[in-house]
Design a protein around this motif. Structure first.
Motif, PDB file in Angstrom:
ATOM      1  N   UNK A   1     -53.286  27.107 -20.622  1.00  0.00           N
ATOM      2  CA  UNK A   1     -52.387  26.241 -19.568  1.00  0.00           C
ATOM      3  C   UNK A   1     -53.104  25.155 -19.176  1.00  0.00           C
ATOM      4  N   UNK A   2     -52.265  24.191 -18.476  1.00  0.00           N
ATOM      5  CA  UNK A   2     -53.048  22.980 -17.953  1.00  0.00           C
ATOM      6  C   UNK A   2     -54.196  22.535 -18.797  1.00  0.00           C
ATOM      7  N   UNK A   3     -55.172  22.154 -18.025  1.00  0.00           N
ATOM      8  CA  UNK A   3     -56.276  21.192 -18.951  1.00  0.00           C
ATOM      9  C   UNK A   3     -57.057  22.458 -19.855  1.00  0.00           C
ATOM     10  N   UNK A   4     -56.533  23.663 -19.893  1.00  0.00           N
ATOM     11  CA  UNK A   4     -57.005  24.393 -20.950  1.00  0.00           C
ATOM     12  C   UNK A   4     -56.621  24.132 -22.341  1.00  0.00           C
TER      13      UNK A   4
ATOM     14  N   UNK B   1     -45.746  24.473 -15.560  1.00  0.00           N
ATOM     15  CA  UNK B   1     -44.416  24.779 -15.034  1.00  0.00           C
ATOM     16  C   UNK B   1     -43.449  24.042 -15.514  1.00  0.00           C
ATOM     17  N   UNK B   2     -43.761  22.610 -15.241  1.00  0.00           N
ATOM     18  CA  UNK B   2     -42.680  21.634 -15.622  1.00  0.00           C
ATOM     19  C   UNK B   2     -43.226  20.798 -16.710  1.00  0.00           C
ATOM     20  N   UNK B   3     -42.077  20.127 -17.061  1.00  0.00           N
ATOM     21  CA  UNK B   3     -42.470  19.102 -18.263  1.00  0.00           C
ATOM     22  C   UNK B   3     -43.550  18.280 -18.157  1.00  0.00           C
ATOM     23  N   UNK B   4     -43.570  17.715 -16.737  1.00  0.00           N
ATOM     24  CA  UNK B   4     -44.633  16.738 -16.552  1.00  0.00           C
ATOM     25  C   UNK B   4     -46.022  17.248 -16.572  1.00  0.00           C
ATOM     26  N   UNK B   5     -46.322  18.592 -16.623  1.00  0.00           N
ATOM     27  CA  UNK B   5     -47.449  19.200 -16.906  1.00  0.00           C
ATOM     28  C   UNK B   5     -48.130  19.213 -18.045  1.00  0.00           C
TER      29      UNK B   5
ATOM     30  N   UNK C   1     -43.985  24.416 -26.920  1.00  0.00           N
ATOM     31  CA  UNK C   1     -44.312  23.931 -25.599  1.00  0.00           C
ATOM     32  C   UNK C   1     -43.607  24.888 -24.481  1.00  0.00           C
ATOM     33  N   UNK C   2     -44.287  25.537 -23.552  1.00  0.00           N
ATOM     34  CA  UNK C   2     -43.634  26.566 -22.796  1.00  0.00           C
ATOM     35  C   UNK C   2     -43.774  25.974 -21.416  1.00  0.00           C
ATOM     36  N   UNK C   3     -42.550  26.031 -20.648  1.00  0.00           N
ATOM     37  CA  UNK C   3     -42.248  25.739 -19.529  1.00  0.00           C
ATOM     38  C   UNK C   3     -41.808  26.919 -18.485  1.00  0.00           C
TER      39      UNK C   3
ATOM     40  N   UNK D   1     -39.696  26.318 -24.877  1.00  0.00           N
ATOM     41  CA  UNK D   1     -39.716  27.683 -24.430  1.00  0.00           C
ATOM     42  C   UNK D   1     -39.832  27.927 -23.046  1.00  0.00           C
ATOM     43  N   UNK D   2     -38.522  28.451 -22.522  1.00  0.00           N
ATOM     44  CA  UNK D   2     -38.595  28.823 -20.957  1.00  0.00           C
ATOM     45  C   UNK D   2     -39.235  30.003 -20.792  1.00  0.00           C
ATOM     46  N   UNK D   3     -40.796  30.103 -20.702  1.00  0.00           N
ATOM     47  CA  UNK D   3     -41.594  31.406 -20.362  1.00  0.00           C
ATOM     48  C   UNK D   3     -42.828  30.658 -20.259  1.00  0.00           C
TER      49      UNK D   3
END
Lengths: 322, 122
Positions: free
Chosen positions: A200-203, A230-234, A255-257, A267-269
Motif C-alpha cells: 500500500x502507498x509507498x510500500x 484509497x483513490x486512483x491518484x494514490x 491495481x486496487x482502490x 479492483x474495488x477492494x
C-alpha cells in the motif's frame, strides 16, 4: 530498579523504562527513529551489564558479542553502563541526484552515494539529515541496473523528514546513508515458485525493487503484484509497471482502490483482500508485504492461514516515527 | 537408553515442520485463537517451537516457574482446562498429519498434560 550509567552520569530507570526512554527523559540525545527495534538507529554498546535478549534481536553475532544492543528495546534487568560509539552506521554521504514527484504524496529521490553500497533491492537504509534526524526508507533500485539509490518518500502528516524532503531538499544536497538492512528481498534459487507481493502507498518501493530483481534473475513462476490505495491518484509507477507486465508474461499487476467503485482496469477492494480472494491457497508461495503496519500485520496472519510458511512471508511494516 | 521421542520424530527438523501446521491450526481454532493473537508472529512461532520441543521430549530449558509466569496473563484472560484440552487436540491432529503413530501421540499428550497445572497457575 536497576541503574543506568552513561558518560559517567548515573540515571534512575523507571519501571519498564527502556534505555532510550530513560536517556531521552534526562535530555540525553540518542539517535533513534522507529522505536520498534527495526531501524537499528538507536544502537548503543554495553560496557557493563548484559542487554536483554529483546534488545539484541536482529543484530549480527559479532555485534552482539561486542555488547551492542538497541536502546529502544532494552528495559534493563541489571545495572548497565552504556556508550554511544555505534558501529559503522553512517558511513556514506550521498548526493541527491534528482527529485521527482510520482504523485501528490510521493516523491522519488535518487541518491548518488560517495562510494558503492552493497544491497539487495527491497532492503532499507536509514537516511540521516545534518541535524541528526533519521528515518528509514526502502530501496526501489536494483544495483545491477541502476547506478543510483532510489527511495520513494511518502509525505506523512506532520512528518519531519518527509515534509522536509518534499518541500526543501534540492538536487545537489547531501545526506548520510546507512548500511542497508532488512529481510524483504528476492531470494534467488527457486525460479519457479509463485510470488505474491502486496503493498500500500509507498510500500510499492521495496516491491518494485523485488519484482525487477526477480525478473532480472530469470524468475519463471508467476509474480503477482497487488498495489493498493484509497483513490486512483494514490497509485504511482502505473506506466512502468504496465510496461513491465507487457515485457514479462509471468508478471501480473493488479491495481486496487479501496475507496472507489469498480472501474475498468481496477479492483474495488483493499489490496490484501483482493490478493487473498484471488489466491486463497498460498502453499509454497513466497509472500512480500509492505506498507501500512495494520495491513502488514493482518496480511501476515491471513497469508499464513492461507498456507504460506512463516519463513516465506517477508514483511516490512512502515512504522512512522512519532 | 531408549531413543527419545524427539529423536524418533526427527529432531529439530520435525519440530520446524510441526510448528507451522500446529500454529496454523491454533490460529484457526475459534475456541483458543484469542490467546494466540500476538503482536509478533515470529516471536509467537518461536515460543511454539520451544513448546513442541518440550512435549517431544527434546532439549529444553522450561521450568514450572517459566510456565507459570509465561501464562499468567492468559489465565487472567480466562484460560482454563477446556483451552488446554483444545491445544492438546490441535497438537494431536498436527502429529497425525505428520504421520506420527497414536501411541507416540499419546506420549506427547502426556508430557503436555504434565505442565497443565503450571500453565493454569494451580
Amino acid at each position: 530498579m536497576p541503574r543506568l550509567t552513561f558518560e559517567a552520569h548515573g540515571y534512575e530507570l523507571r519501571e519498564n523504562e527502556s534505555v532510550l526512554e530513560c536517556l531521552t527523559r534526562h535530555g540525553v540525545t540518542v539517535p533513534h527513529s522507529c522505536k520498534s527495534g527495526i531501524c537499528q538507529s538507536c544502537m548503543m554498546r554495553a560496557v557493563h551489564g548484559v542487554p536483554t535478549a529483546e534488545a539484541i534481536k536482529g543484530l549480527k553475532q559479532t555485534q552482539q558479542a561486542d555488547g551492542y544492543f538497541l536502546a529502544c528495546s532494552c528495559v534493563p534487568q541489571v545495572d548497565m553502563e552504556v556508550t554511544l560509539d555505534a558501529p559503522e552506521l553512517f558511513l556514506v554521504p550521498a548526493t541527491v541526484q534528482s527529485l521527482v514527484k510520482l504523485n501528490s504524496k510521493i516523491t522519488r529521490v535518487r541518491l548518488q552515494p560517495a562510494q558503492p553500497i552493497d544491497y539487495r533491492p527491497g532492503q532499507f537504509v536509514n537516511v540521516r539529515r545534518d541535524d541528526g534526524l533519521i528515518r528509514s526508507y526502502s530501496l526501489a533500485s536494483v544495483p545491477q541496473q541502476d547506478d543510483y539509490l532510489e527511495l520513494h518518500v511518502q509525505r506523512n502528516a506532520g512528518g519531519q523528514m518527509s515534509g522536509w524532503i518534499h518541500d526543501q531538499l534540492k538536487a545537489g544536497d547531501t545526506l548520510q546513508v546507512s548500511t542497508p538492512r532488512g529481510e524483504c528481498y528476492y531470494r534467488p534459487g527457486a525460479l519457479d515458485l509463485p510470488l505474491l507481493l502486496i503493498g500500500t502507498g509507498s510500500g510499492l518501493a521495496p516491491l518494485y525493487g523485488v519484482i525487477r530483481d526477480a525478473l532480472r534473475s530469470g524468475h519463471r513462476g508467476p509474480v503477482w503484484l497487488f498495489h493498493g490505495s484509497r483513490a486512483r491518484n494514490g497509485l504511482y509507477l502505473v506506466d512502468e509497471l504496465q510496461a513491465l507486465a507487457e515485457r514479462h508474461k509471468n508478471f501480473r499487476y493488479v491495481r486496487c482502490l479501496s475507496g472507489e467503485p469498480e472501474v475498468d482496469g481496477f479492483v474495488s477492494a483493499r489490496a490484501d483482500a483482493a490478493a487473498l480472494q484471488q489466491h486463497p491457497n498460498l502453499k509454497n508461495w513466497r509472500v512480500f508485504l509492505c506498507g501500512h503496519p495494520d495491513m502488514v500485520k493482518a496480511s501476515k496472519r491471513n497469508a499464513f492461514l492461507a498456507g504460506a510458511a512463516l519463513r516465506d512471508i517477508q514483511a516490512d511494516a512502515f512504522i512512522s516515527a512519532h | 537408553m531408549t531413543q527419545s521421542l524427539y529423536d524418533t520424530l526427527g529432531g529439530e527438523a520435525a519440530v520446524n515442520a510441526a510448528v507451522d501446521i500446529f500454529y496454523r491450526k491454533v490460529l484457526a481454532d475459534n475456541r483458543i485463537n484469542r490467546f494466540f493473537e500476538s503482536v509478533d508472529m515470529d516471536k509467537q512461532a518461536s515460543k511454539q517451537k520451544a513448546f513442541l520441543t518440550m512435549v517431544f521430549g527434546g532439549p529444553n530449558k522450561y521450568t514450572g516457574k517459566d510456565m507459570r509466569t509465561g501464562h499468567a496473563h492468559l489465565v487472567k484472560m480466562g484460560l482454563n482446562d477446556s483451552h488446554v484440552d483444545a491445544v492438546i487436540e490441535n497438537l494431536g491432529n498436527t502429529l497425525k498429519e505428520l504421520g506420527v503413530k497414536d501411541a507416540e501421540i499419546a506420549k506427547v499428550a502426556a508430557i503436555a498434560n504434565s505442565v497443565r497445572n503450571d500453565v493454569l497457575s494451580r
